[in-house]
Write a protein that holds these residues in place. Sequence first.
Motif, PDB file in Angstrom:
ATOM      1  N   ASP A  30     -22.430  18.070  75.632  1.00 47.59           N
ATOM      2  CA  ASP A  30     -21.599  18.978  74.823  1.00 47.59           C
ATOM      3  C   ASP A  30     -21.478  18.557  73.358  1.00 47.59           C
ATOM      4  OD1 ASP A  30     -21.096  20.430  77.083  1.00 47.59           O
ATOM      5  OD2 ASP A  30     -19.227  19.379  77.544  1.00 47.59           O
ATOM      6  N   GLY A  31     -21.698  17.274  73.087  1.00 51.99           N
ATOM      7  CA  GLY A  31     -21.578  16.789  71.701  1.00 51.99           C
ATOM      8  C   GLY A  31     -20.170  16.384  71.340  1.00 51.99           C
ATOM      9  N   PHE A  32     -19.255  16.417  72.297  1.00 54.13           N
ATOM     10  CA  PHE A  32     -17.901  15.919  72.027  1.00 54.13           C
ATOM     11  C   PHE A  32     -17.235  15.490  73.327  1.00 54.13           C
ATOM     12  CE2 PHE A  32     -15.042  19.237  73.629  1.00 54.13           C
ATOM     13  CZ  PHE A  32     -15.932  20.285  73.825  1.00 54.13           C
ATOM     14  N   LEU A  33     -16.174  14.747  73.171  1.00 48.83           N
ATOM     15  CA  LEU A  33     -15.447  14.196  74.317  1.00 48.83           C
ATOM     16  C   LEU A  33     -13.995  14.044  73.898  1.00 48.83           C
ATOM     17  CD1 LEU A  33     -16.149  12.944  77.120  1.00 48.83           C
ATOM     18  CD2 LEU A  33     -16.309  10.731  75.955  1.00 48.83           C
ATOM     19  N   VAL A  34     -13.085  14.194  74.868  1.00 47.66           N
ATOM     20  CA  VAL A  34     -11.654  14.060  74.575  1.00 47.66           C
ATOM     21  C   VAL A  34     -11.087  12.930  75.428  1.00 47.66           C
ATOM     22  CG1 VAL A  34      -9.430  15.268  74.596  1.00 47.66           C
ATOM     23  CG2 VAL A  34     -11.533  16.563  74.196  1.00 47.66           C
ATOM     24  N   LEU A  35     -10.363  12.004  74.815  1.00 47.14           N
ATOM     25  CA  LEU A  35      -9.706  10.923  75.565  1.00 47.14           C
ATOM     26  C   LEU A  35      -8.199  10.999  75.321  1.00 47.14           C
ATOM     27  CD1 LEU A  35     -11.923   7.765  74.798  1.00 47.14           C
ATOM     28  CD2 LEU A  35     -12.199   9.447  76.624  1.00 47.14           C
ATOM     29  N   PRO A  36      -7.379  10.822  76.352  1.00 53.79           N
ATOM     30  CA  PRO A  36      -5.928  10.945  76.168  1.00 53.79           C
ATOM     31  C   PRO A  36      -5.312   9.789  75.388  1.00 53.79           C
ATOM     32  CG  PRO A  36      -6.474  10.394  78.445  1.00 53.79           C
ATOM     33  CD  PRO A  36      -7.774  10.641  77.754  1.00 53.79           C
ATOM     34  N   ALA A  37      -5.982   8.622  75.367  1.00 56.44           N
ATOM     35  CA  ALA A  37      -5.404   7.473  74.624  1.00 56.44           C
ATOM     36  C   ALA A  37      -6.509   6.538  74.164  1.00 56.44           C
ATOM     37  CB  ALA A  37      -4.429   6.711  75.510  1.00 56.44           C
ATOM     38  N   ILE A  38      -6.417   6.108  72.897  1.00 56.94           N
ATOM     39  CA  ILE A  38      -7.358   5.090  72.386  1.00 56.94           C
ATOM     40  C   ILE A  38      -6.575   4.000  71.654  1.00 56.94           C
ATOM     41  CG2 ILE A  38      -7.845   6.371  70.232  1.00 56.94           C
ATOM     42  CD1 ILE A  38     -10.742   5.284  70.457  1.00 56.94           C
ATOM     43  N   SER A  39      -5.278   4.242  71.435  1.00 57.74           N
ATOM     44  CA  SER A  39      -4.438   3.290  70.705  1.00 57.74           C
ATOM     45  C   SER A  39      -3.127   3.140  71.485  1.00 57.74           C
ATOM     46  CB  SER A  39      -4.209   3.842  69.292  1.00 57.74           C
ATOM     47  OG  SER A  39      -3.369   3.018  68.551  1.00 57.74           O
ATOM     48  N   THR A  40      -2.131   2.530  70.892  1.00 52.92           N
ATOM     49  CA  THR A  40      -0.836   2.392  71.573  1.00 52.92           C
ATOM     50  C   THR A  40       0.227   3.147  70.762  1.00 52.92           C
ATOM     51  OG1 THR A  40      -0.211   0.446  70.299  1.00 52.92           O
ATOM     52  CG2 THR A  40      -1.463   0.061  72.330  1.00 52.92           C
ATOM     53  N   ASP A  41       1.369   3.444  71.400  1.00 55.28           N
ATOM     54  CA  ASP A  41       2.446   4.161  70.692  1.00 55.28           C
ATOM     55  C   ASP A  41       2.910   3.360  69.477  1.00 55.28           C
ATOM     56  OD1 ASP A  41       2.302   6.089  72.563  1.00 55.28           O
ATOM     57  OD2 ASP A  41       4.137   5.530  73.637  1.00 55.28           O
ATOM     58  N   ALA A  42       3.065   2.028  69.662  1.00 56.72           N
ATOM     59  CA  ALA A  42       3.570   1.187  68.564  1.00 56.72           C
ATOM     60  C   ALA A  42       2.577   1.187  67.404  1.00 56.72           C
ATOM     61  CB  ALA A  42       3.805  -0.236  69.069  1.00 56.72           C
ATOM     62  N   GLU A  43       1.287   1.110  67.736  1.00 57.83           N
ATOM     63  CA  GLU A  43       0.280   1.081  66.665  1.00 57.83           C
ATOM     64  C   GLU A  43       0.254   2.416  65.914  1.00 57.83           C
ATOM     65  OE1 GLU A  43      -3.575  -1.125  66.834  1.00 57.83           O
ATOM     66  OE2 GLU A  43      -4.386   0.906  67.096  1.00 57.83           O
ATOM     67  N   VAL A  44       0.353   3.506  66.671  1.00 57.11           N
ATOM     68  CA  VAL A  44       0.307   4.831  66.027  1.00 57.11           C
ATOM     69  C   VAL A  44       1.512   4.995  65.085  1.00 57.11           C
ATOM     70  CG1 VAL A  44       0.466   7.307  66.479  1.00 57.11           C
ATOM     71  CG2 VAL A  44      -1.097   5.907  67.808  1.00 57.11           C
ATOM     72  N   ALA A  45       2.683   4.504  65.509  1.00 54.00           N
ATOM     73  CA  ALA A  45       3.879   4.610  64.652  1.00 54.00           C
ATOM     74  C   ALA A  45       3.655   3.810  63.356  1.00 54.00           C
ATOM     75  CB  ALA A  45       5.104   4.098  65.396  1.00 54.00           C
ATOM     76  N   LYS A  46       3.038   2.631  63.485  1.00 51.58           N
ATOM     77  CA  LYS A  46       2.779   1.814  62.298  1.00 51.58           C
ATOM     78  C   LYS A  46       1.741   2.496  61.380  1.00 51.58           C
ATOM     79  CE  LYS A  46       1.056  -2.703  61.497  1.00 51.58           C
ATOM     80  NZ  LYS A  46       0.252  -3.668  62.202  1.00 51.58           N
ATOM     81  N   LEU A  47       0.718   3.069  61.996  1.00 52.38           N
ATOM     82  CA  LEU A  47      -0.315   3.750  61.203  1.00 52.38           C
ATOM     83  C   LEU A  47       0.264   4.952  60.458  1.00 52.38           C
ATOM     84  CD1 LEU A  47      -3.319   3.660  63.721  1.00 52.38           C
ATOM     85  CD2 LEU A  47      -3.028   2.280  61.661  1.00 52.38           C
ATOM     86  N   ARG A  48       1.200   5.643  61.103  1.00 53.33           N
ATOM     87  CA  ARG A  48       1.839   6.793  60.434  1.00 53.33           C
ATOM     88  C   ARG A  48       2.514   6.335  59.145  1.00 53.33           C
ATOM     89  NH1 ARG A  48       3.676   9.138  65.270  1.00 53.33           N
ATOM     90  NH2 ARG A  48       5.604   7.968  65.059  1.00 53.33           N
ATOM     91  N   GLU A  49       3.250   5.223  59.237  1.00 55.38           N
ATOM     92  CA  GLU A  49       3.934   4.693  58.030  1.00 55.38           C
ATOM     93  C   GLU A  49       2.925   4.322  56.958  1.00 55.38           C
ATOM     94  OE1 GLU A  49       6.390   1.238  58.723  1.00 55.38           O
ATOM     95  OE2 GLU A  49       7.522   2.368  60.229  1.00 55.38           O
TER      96      GLU A  49
END
Length: 311
Positions: A30-49
């Motif tokens: 298909d040329g694409f794939l979806v994964l429900p998680a590749i990082s952690t909640d804490a990391e995503v919150a830090k990346l947002r900041e």
Amino acid sequence: MDATAPPSAPITGRPTINLIEAQIRSFREDGFLVLPAISTDAEVAKLREIFDRLFSENVGFKEGNQFDLVGRSGESGPPRLKQLINPVNYAPELRDTVFRANALSIARQLLGPEAGPAFEHAILKPARHGAATPWHQDEAHRFDANFDYNQVSIWMPLQEATLENGCMQYVPGTNHGEVLKHRSPGDDPTVHALETDPTTFDATKAVPCPLPPGGCTIHAGRTLHYAGPNNTDIPRRAYILAFEVSPKLREAERKFPWNEEKRTDDEARKRAWRKRGGVLVEVGRKLRQGFFTDPKRLIFEVRRAARAFFK
Ligand SMILES: O=C(O)CCC(=O)C(=O)O
């Protein structure tokens, strides 16, 4: 999206996920794939900041690395689709993340063990007036059409991604075709983005890919994709890591005339910055990344630098 300078990001962490055979097969088909998680909640919150700071401080603007993807030269008003190229060069804490370790491991499963980082970027669709990202294939952005590219992009939202705020959408199977004809939106070469000629594909086949924060989509360099406008009250942020095997010189000549015509403000800022000594900074970043140790990569980099110089 455009790959202008590689990030200086050694990858130190251990990956926590592995693709299974069925996922690899599905990506190839298909040329694409979806994964429900590749990082952690804490990391995503830090990346947002981190990304909210990088965008609000407009870092990289003078280097031509932060700009509005759909803005027109001379246009005033707030940017509607902000892009920051290689954010790791402005926030070294991005070097060591679970996202990066997992993304590299996935890229190597899909492209082979020699795959390495190509570039990275972040995209901000502001609340309420974030513009759509036009339909395009990433390979159409490549500066030198005379190489064969084999690349993947791993796209991670830093909040939920929905149809309302502009989640990614893909046309399955387009990874098996050629690079389609592209153009600048509104035929205005001062706009950075590219769009596929709408007569060359069937957008009704698009598959929207909503995601939780820290999930990801993975797409190949030729997979047609789009992300709608942000009609919500919350900014839509995405962090994207791109990987590739060293591009190989093609036997048959190829042209991407849509890139030859481009005259963007960010490219003018980049040229001026390079002339003021920025070129040494760029070489330093590439050296740190190890881009000059692989002979195939070296040919590609030297040729690209020469073309950028004489443009
Ligand atoms: O985040 C977006 O709106 C588009 C991202 C994209 O086109 C890409 O990652 O190739």
